[in-house]
Design an enzyme around this catalytic site. Sequence first.
Site, PDB file in Angstrom:
ATOM      1  N   SER A 138      22.766  62.456  20.016  1.00 17.63           N
ATOM      2  CA  SER A 138      23.325  61.444  20.911  1.00 17.63           C
ATOM      3  C   SER A 138      22.799  61.705  22.312  1.00 17.63           C
ATOM      4  O   SER A 138      22.354  62.826  22.634  1.00 17.63           O
ATOM      5  CB  SER A 138      24.857  61.546  20.912  1.00 17.63           C
ATOM      6  OG  SER A 138      25.431  60.765  21.935  1.00 17.63           O
ATOM      7  N   TYR A 150      33.086  66.361  21.313  1.00 17.62           N
ATOM      8  CA  TYR A 150      32.033  65.607  20.623  1.00 17.62           C
ATOM      9  C   TYR A 150      30.678  65.884  21.272  1.00 17.62           C
ATOM     10  O   TYR A 150      29.685  66.140  20.576  1.00 17.62           O
ATOM     11  CB  TYR A 150      32.351  64.118  20.680  1.00 17.62           C
ATOM     12  CG  TYR A 150      31.202  63.238  20.229  1.00 17.62           C
ATOM     13  CD1 TYR A 150      30.921  63.064  18.884  1.00 17.62           C
ATOM     14  CD2 TYR A 150      30.391  62.589  21.164  1.00 17.62           C
ATOM     15  CE1 TYR A 150      29.862  62.266  18.466  1.00 17.62           C
ATOM     16  CE2 TYR A 150      29.331  61.791  20.755  1.00 17.62           C
ATOM     17  CZ  TYR A 150      29.071  61.635  19.414  1.00 17.62           C
ATOM     18  OH  TYR A 150      28.019  60.855  19.006  1.00 17.62           O
TER      19      TYR A 150
END
Length: 230
Positions: A138, A150
């Site tokens: 990401s 995350y």
Amino acid sequence: MADDPVMLITGASTGIGAATARRAAEGGYRLVLAARSEDKLTALAEDLGGADRAIAARCDVSEWTDQEALVRRALDTFGRIDVAFANAGFGGPRGFKEGTPEEWKAMVLTNVYGAALTIRATFDPLVETQGHLLLTSSVAGRRALQGSLYSATKFAVTAMGEAARLDFNDTGVRVTLIEPGMTDTPFFDDPPSLRALEPDDIARAVMFAVSQPPHVDVNEILIRPTAQPT
């Protein structure tokens, strides 16, 4: 048909995984689709050609026995794995006082441990075909987000991509890290506020990487929406 390449995708039931499966099917790949949501997975496999072209396998990527069984089924059905896409993952609220410890544990086990298990399970089949490993990281794996576990898991996946590339060196296996910015997928409870990427935008990037000639290894693809400021 028996010589058509085979792509294995985890997290394949929705979002980026499902969009990549559709693009790969158009590109002539046979597909091994894995996720915990078996009903959506089965419907997708049927839509992409059924048992001769696509199989659905329930798989919890945080369980080694599930990953072993997934690869065994892929080899028993199609005889090879040319591309493995470690795409399974999920997020949670920002803030180290948010969420629950149980949710944190599941996130780390899925996003980090699960990706590592996919590499381990597909390692030998990929060497056999001089294939291609892809991992979904990401933009959050390139810049830390405030209070985001995350983000920390995606930093781990980013490091894993380079670690895997070095481990596969001299085998002919290529490794690509896919790093999406804001993408309109079931990852978000509410639709993004800006014009986000669509899952198919990421799927096209995956297909670009795997379509390069064997001597070209696209190691990282970072993709942001044009309007994303960071």
